[in-house]
Scaffold this motif. Structure first.
Motif, PDB file in Angstrom:
ATOM      1  N   ALA A  21       0.854  -1.195   0.000  1.00  0.00           N
ATOM      2  CA  ALA A  21       0.000   0.000   0.000  1.00  0.00           C
ATOM      3  C   ALA A  21       0.884   1.238   0.000  1.00  0.00           C
ATOM      4  CB  ALA A  21      -0.927  -0.026   1.214  1.00  0.00           C
ATOM      5  N   GLY A  22       0.297   2.366   0.421  1.00  0.00           N
ATOM      6  CA  GLY A  22       1.074   3.586   0.597  1.00  0.00           C
ATOM      7  C   GLY A  22       1.773   4.046  -0.662  1.00  0.00           C
ATOM      8  N   LEU A  23       2.903   4.700  -0.457  1.00  0.00           N
ATOM      9  CA  LEU A  23       3.587   5.316  -1.602  1.00  0.00           C
ATOM     10  C   LEU A  23       4.090   4.273  -2.595  1.00  0.00           C
ATOM     11  CD1 LEU A  23       6.992   5.180  -1.480  1.00  0.00           C
ATOM     12  CD2 LEU A  23       6.573   6.644   0.486  1.00  0.00           C
ATOM     13  N   VAL A  46       6.289   0.420   9.782  1.00  0.00           N
ATOM     14  CA  VAL A  46       6.903  -0.909   9.895  1.00  0.00           C
ATOM     15  C   VAL A  46       5.755  -1.889   9.769  1.00  0.00           C
ATOM     16  CG1 VAL A  46       8.231  -2.437  11.387  1.00  0.00           C
ATOM     17  CG2 VAL A  46       8.610   0.051  11.486  1.00  0.00           C
ATOM     18  N   GLN A  47       5.663  -2.582   8.664  1.00  0.00           N
ATOM     19  CA  GLN A  47       4.499  -3.466   8.498  1.00  0.00           C
ATOM     20  C   GLN A  47       4.771  -4.595   7.526  1.00  0.00           C
ATOM     21  OE1 GLN A  47       0.871  -2.223   6.210  1.00  0.00           O
ATOM     22  NE2 GLN A  47       1.856  -0.226   6.125  1.00  0.00           N
ATOM     23  N   ASN A  48       3.937  -5.631   7.671  1.00  0.00           N
ATOM     24  CA  ASN A  48       3.946  -6.754   6.729  1.00  0.00           C
ATOM     25  C   ASN A  48       2.495  -7.132   6.452  1.00  0.00           C
ATOM     26  OD1 ASN A  48       3.112  -8.190   8.984  1.00  0.00           O
ATOM     27  ND2 ASN A  48       5.168  -8.964   9.431  1.00  0.00           N
ATOM     28  N   THR A 215      -6.672  -7.562  -0.793  1.00  0.00           N
ATOM     29  CA  THR A 215      -7.080  -6.243  -1.301  1.00  0.00           C
ATOM     30  C   THR A 215      -6.227  -5.119  -0.704  1.00  0.00           C
ATOM     31  OG1 THR A 215      -8.727  -6.131   0.452  1.00  0.00           O
ATOM     32  CG2 THR A 215      -9.477  -6.925  -1.700  1.00  0.00           C
ATOM     33  N   HIS A 216      -5.080  -5.485  -0.143  1.00  0.00           N
ATOM     34  CA  HIS A 216      -4.217  -4.469   0.473  1.00  0.00           C
ATOM     35  C   HIS A 216      -3.772  -3.465  -0.602  1.00  0.00           C
ATOM     36  CE1 HIS A 216      -1.537  -2.729   3.345  1.00  0.00           C
ATOM     37  NE2 HIS A 216      -0.433  -3.200   2.815  1.00  0.00           N
ATOM     38  N   GLY A 217      -3.982  -2.186  -0.325  1.00  0.00           N
ATOM     39  CA  GLY A 217      -3.562  -1.158  -1.270  1.00  0.00           C
ATOM     40  C   GLY A 217      -4.606  -0.808  -2.318  1.00  0.00           C
ATOM     41  N   GLY A 219      -7.441   0.952  -2.096  1.00  0.00           N
ATOM     42  CA  GLY A 219      -7.870   2.355  -2.038  1.00  0.00           C
ATOM     43  C   GLY A 219      -6.804   3.289  -2.593  1.00  0.00           C
ATOM     44  N   ASP A 220      -5.555   3.027  -2.211  1.00  0.00           N
ATOM     45  CA  ASP A 220      -4.439   3.847  -2.708  1.00  0.00           C
ATOM     46  C   ASP A 220      -4.354   3.731  -4.230  1.00  0.00           C
ATOM     47  OD1 ASP A 220      -2.452   3.694   0.133  1.00  0.00           O
ATOM     48  OD2 ASP A 220      -3.981   2.196  -0.260  1.00  0.00           O
ATOM     49  N   THR A 221      -4.499   2.500  -4.715  1.00  0.00           N
ATOM     50  CA  THR A 221      -4.376   2.244  -6.150  1.00  0.00           C
ATOM     51  C   THR A 221      -5.470   2.971  -6.929  1.00  0.00           C
ATOM     52  OG1 THR A 221      -3.311   0.132  -5.726  1.00  0.00           O
ATOM     53  CG2 THR A 221      -4.385   0.388  -7.878  1.00  0.00           C
TER      54      THR A 221
HETATM   55  O1  PXL Z   1      -4.174   1.616   2.276  1.00  0.00           O
HETATM   56  C1  PXL Z   1      -4.030   2.685   3.090  1.00  0.00           C
HETATM   57  C2  PXL Z   1      -2.597   2.885   3.487  1.00  0.00           C
HETATM   58  C3  PXL Z   1      -1.941   4.029   3.089  1.00  0.00           C
HETATM   59  N1  PXL Z   1      -0.659   4.268   3.416  1.00  0.00           N
HETATM   60  C4  PXL Z   1       0.041   3.392   4.137  1.00  0.00           C
HETATM   61  C5  PXL Z   1      -0.546   2.215   4.560  1.00  0.00           C
HETATM   62  C6  PXL Z   1      -1.908   1.943   4.236  1.00  0.00           C
HETATM   63  C7  PXL Z   1      -2.543   0.712   4.680  1.00  0.00           C
HETATM   64  O2  PXL Z   1      -1.996  -0.109   5.333  1.00  0.00           O
HETATM   65  O3  PXL Z   1       0.167   1.343   5.271  1.00  0.00           O
HETATM   66  C8  PXL Z   1       1.455   3.689   4.471  1.00  0.00           C
END
Ligand code: PXL
Length: 279
Positions: A21-23, A46-48, A215-217, A219-221
């Protein structure tokens, strides 16, 4: 030799170490939508695939400096915000957007994805930041793209069926964004409604709900694909239609990664063969 420069977009967003997700999702989407992506990093998470276990925020002045550096030299055709982490970062982003002409008060379209939590429920925005997001960023947004959890946080409406998305869109629009896209992905109807509203007309985008837990990411996508289309000159409704088609493919090609929730995919956009780069 040099090529023609593609349109340039900027994401103001957090880093996801898992790359889903994210950037990281934003940059993949930008590239595969034909635009050059620049980044103002707001936080390192910090995530997985199982969740977020740490967050380090970037100083607000450094966030604003990144935006200033990109806008003053490279120039941007559209901007997106994702995870903004804190009230101070939101204030800094609002200030620099006014300074360089980004957002509804300037000439560069601003897509605000009001990210508040990860899909595991880990907070990505501090509690005191919500009120600042509402007062500082919503009135500057060309397009606001909340999911239903974010709708509840922003305007206190718990949407439980597609018909209630209309009232939510009206309430959100009253907070100042030019356009609102109320995403119905969190309901469990067979059809998924994303509702676009500009204060006058509703446009309904519907599609079948796809059966994947990865479905991770997403919304960002979606927001990144919409931002790319805006940078390429599309009007908001056209850009939203493009973003919806892009993210539907990305969800359909989502893949498992780690023991938890895998990411949506940008790979469907890559040329399958014949590029001369086959291994
Ligand atoms: O999907 C939203 C999102 C945006 N930005 C970062 C995220 C997440 C969801 O985990 O980790 C950095």
């Amino acid at each position: 030799m040099s090529g023609a420069a593609p349109p340039v977009v900027l994401t103001i967003a957090g880093s996801d170490s898992g790359g889903g997700a994210g950037l990281q999702a934003d940059l993949r989407t930008f590239t595969t939508c034909g635009v050059h992506g620049c980044v103002a990093v707001t936080a390192v998470t910090v995530q997985n695939s199982l969740g977020v276990t740490g967050i380090v925020q970037i100083p607000p002045s450094t966030v604003a400096d990144q935006v200033r550096a990109v806008a003053s030299d490279i120039g941007v055709a559209a901007v997106k915000t994702g995870m903004l982490a804190s009230a101070a970062i939101i204030r800094a982003v609002a200030g620099v957007c006014d300074e360089v002409g980004i957002g509804a008060r300037g000439v560069v379209p601003l897509v605000v994805d009001p990210v508040a939590a990860s899909m595991h429920g880990d907070p990505l925005l501090s509690d005191d930041a919500l009120v600042v997001l509402r007062s500082e960023l919503l009135p500057r947004a060309t397009l606001l793209t909340p999911n239903l959890d974010e709708v509840a946080l922003l305007v206190g409406i718990d949407v439980s069926c597609p018909a209630e998305q209309y009232d939510a869109a009206r309430a959100l629009h009253a907070q100042g964004p030019q356009w609102v896209l109320v995403k119905g992905g969190h309901l469990d109807d067979a059809q998924c409604l994303d509702l676009l509203y500009d204060g006058r007309e509703f446009t309904a985008f519907t599609g079948p709900r796809l059966a994947t837990r990865h479905t991770h990411g997403s919304g960002d996508t979606l927001a990144a694909a919409i931002t790319s289309a805006l940078a390429r000159g599309a009007a908001v409704p056209t850009a939203v239609g493009y973003g919806k088609r892009y993210v539907s493919h990305a969800v359909a090609h989502a893949y498992p990664l780690g023991a938890g929730v895998g990411p949506v995919s940008a790979f469907w956009r890559l040329a399958p063969q014949g590029s001369g780069l086959d291994l």
